[in-house]
Design an enzyme around this catalytic site. Structure first.
Site, PDB file in Angstrom:
ATOM      1  CE1 TYR A 277      -3.613  -2.521   0.541  1.00 17.40           C
ATOM      2  CE2 TYR A 277      -4.655  -0.465   1.212  1.00 17.40           C
ATOM      3  CZ  TYR A 277      -4.753  -1.785   0.807  1.00 17.40           C
ATOM      4  OH  TYR A 277      -5.996  -2.356   0.683  1.00 17.40           O
TER       5      TYR A 277
ATOM      6  CE  LYS B 256       1.430 -17.655  -2.866  1.00 16.79           C
ATOM      7  NZ  LYS B 256       0.570 -18.850  -2.994  1.00 16.79           N
TER       8      LYS B 256
ATOM      9  CG  ASP C  81      -2.498 -20.211  -1.676  1.00 16.33           C
ATOM     10  OD1 ASP C  81      -1.985 -20.207  -0.536  1.00 16.33           O
ATOM     11  OD2 ASP C  81      -2.033 -20.866  -2.625  1.00 16.33           O
TER      12      ASP C  81
ATOM     13  CG  ASP D 206      -8.262  -4.447   1.375  1.00 16.34           C
ATOM     14  OD1 ASP D 206      -9.209  -3.938   2.001  1.00 16.34           O
ATOM     15  OD2 ASP D 206      -8.172  -4.420   0.134  1.00 16.34           O
TER      16      ASP D 206
ATOM     17  CG  ASP E  22     -13.949  -6.580   1.694  1.00 15.91           C
ATOM     18  OD1 ASP E  22     -13.684  -5.874   2.680  1.00 15.91           O
ATOM     19  OD2 ASP E  22     -14.423  -6.130   0.641  1.00 15.91           O
TER      20      ASP E  22
HETATM   21  C1  IPM Z   1     -10.538  -0.948   3.792  1.00 13.39           C
HETATM   22  C2  IPM Z   1     -10.762  -0.318   2.447  1.00 13.39           C
HETATM   23  C3  IPM Z   1      -9.591   0.598   2.117  1.00 13.39           C
HETATM   24  C4  IPM Z   1      -8.321  -0.238   2.108  1.00 13.39           C
HETATM   25  C5  IPM Z   1      -9.728   1.394   0.816  1.00 13.39           C
HETATM   26  C6  IPM Z   1     -11.009   2.189   0.785  1.00 13.39           C
HETATM   27  C7  IPM Z   1      -8.539   2.270   0.564  1.00 13.39           C
HETATM   28  O1  IPM Z   1     -10.958  -1.297   1.483  1.00 13.39           O
HETATM   29  O2  IPM Z   1     -10.409  -0.212   4.795  1.00 13.39           O
HETATM   30  O3  IPM Z   1     -10.502  -2.176   3.869  1.00 13.39           O
HETATM   31  O4  IPM Z   1      -7.996  -0.852   1.086  1.00 13.39           O
HETATM   32  O5  IPM Z   1      -7.644  -0.301   3.141  1.00 13.39           O
HETATM   33 MG    MG Z   2     -11.056  -3.260   2.238  1.00  8.69          MG
END
Ligand code: IPM
Ligand code: MG
Length: 353
Positions: A138, A188, A220, A244, A248
């Protein structure tokens, strides 16, 4: 308590109103705080041309905690990278040194049927993802898109120093100590040197925590195990990019990303608290968004920055009660339940508070 509030974009402003209402109830209970509103993300770009303007930086630095709604929207897609709303989020994380991102993945019993996974796979689910937040690909340099041999190439740098790895490792080991004493580090290392170092440092630090059982998993495989047998995990620690993606994925185990709060902390418990979800421009302004992740972020703030455990659990209980009574926003709705909008969900939580 000095709290900076950045509603942001999309559904951010509507859900943050519900969070403020929750705080106001606690005020009448004797909690004392000052709220300062500011601009971050797309709304800040609209007003000042910058996603993280100087005034916002000052507010954030002066505050003890920051509550953030969400940033971003399709109208900003054509902006230069450094002017995009997401950049505001990355900048505030970096400016406040918020390297430790805690994302608890817990399933509310009453939402067991909202998940796409079978009930027995997720019943009792309770994972804590500890994501490193200010390093990795990042922020790594060099980065860019440039011409080489008559064609464009894009490149980024995955990079972690020992110091960065060890400070997040300590956060994760300490969190595991307060839970079930199991920590799974995700990397990884079969391909990436950067994550070989990650694994080596984790193994070294494990010696200081003999009471915590450390295991390692390749990313993975971890992505697969999260949907195959998610309850095998207690605390997960991983880098910024893997964290990240996996967070999700893990959020969907609980039925809706609209339920999950997060805390981003520095080394002195100053924190930024925000839902895991984004700004959901498609439903913004329609009184449809689920405000519970935002409200639960207030609970995390009271717990981690202000050490007010009883106020935090009080909010969490009110949310639990509200779900038990059948109130549901659209994202978690099932037939037979009471459908409410953003404000209606806030009302129900306030009554239970
Ligand atoms: C998160 C989001 C952010 C990230 C984006 C919006 C930059 O997806 O907080 O998980 O990738 O960290
Ligand atoms: Mg995110």
């Amino acid at each position: 308590m000095k709290i900076a509030i950045f509603p942001g974009d999309g559904i951010g402003p509507e859900i943050i109103i519900q969070a403020i209402r929750v705080l106001e109830v606690l005020r009448s209970d004797g909690l004392k705080f000052e709220l300062e509103m500011g601009l971050l993300g797309g709304c800040a770009v609209d007003a000042t041309g910058e996603p993280f303007p100087e005034g916002t930086r000052k507010l954030a630095i002066d505050a003890e905690a920051v509550l953030l709604g969400a940033v971003g929207g399709p109208q900003y897609d054509m902006l230069l990278r450094e002017k995009r709303p997401e950049r505001g989020l990355l900048d505030i994380r970096k400016a406040l040194n918020l390297f430790a991102n805690l994302r608890p993945i817990t399933l509310h019993r009453d939402l067991i049927n909202a998940s796409t996974l079978k009930p027995e796979i997720i019943l009792g689910l309770n994972i804590l993802i500890v994501r490193e937040l200010t390093g990795d690909i990042y922020f790594g340099e060099p980065r860019g898109i440039e011409w080489r041999n008559n064609q464009r190439v894009g490149f980024n740098t995955m990079i972690y120093s020992e110091t960065e790895i060890s400070r997040i490792a300590h956060v994760a080991f300490q969190a595991a100590r307060k839970r079930n004493h199991r920590l799974c580090s995700i990397d990884k290392m079969n391909v990436l040197e950067c994550t070989q170092l990650w694994r080596d440092v984790l193994n070294q630090i494990a010696k200081e925590y003999p009471d915590v059982e450390l295991s390692h998993m390749l990313v993975d495989n971890a992505a697969m195990q999260l949907v195959r047998e998610p309850k095998q995990f207690d605390v997960i620690v991983t880098g910024n990019l893997f964290g990240d993606i996996l967070s999700d994925e893990a959020s969907m185990l609980t039925g809706s990303i609209g339920m999950l709060p997060s805390a981003s902390l520095d080394n002195q418990n100053k924190g930024l608290y925000e839902p895991i979800h984004g700004s959901a421009p498609d439903i913004a302004g329609k009184d449809m968004a689920n405000p519970l992740a935002m409200i639960l972020s207030v609970a995390m703030m009271l717990r981690y920055t202000f050490n007010l455990e009883s106020s935090a659990t009080r909010i969490e209980h009110a949310v639990k009660e509200t779900l038990a009574q059948g109130y549901r926003t659209n994202d978690i709705f099932e037939p037979g339940m009471k459908k409410v909008g953003t404000a209606g969900m806030g009302d129900a939580v306030l009554v239970n508070l």
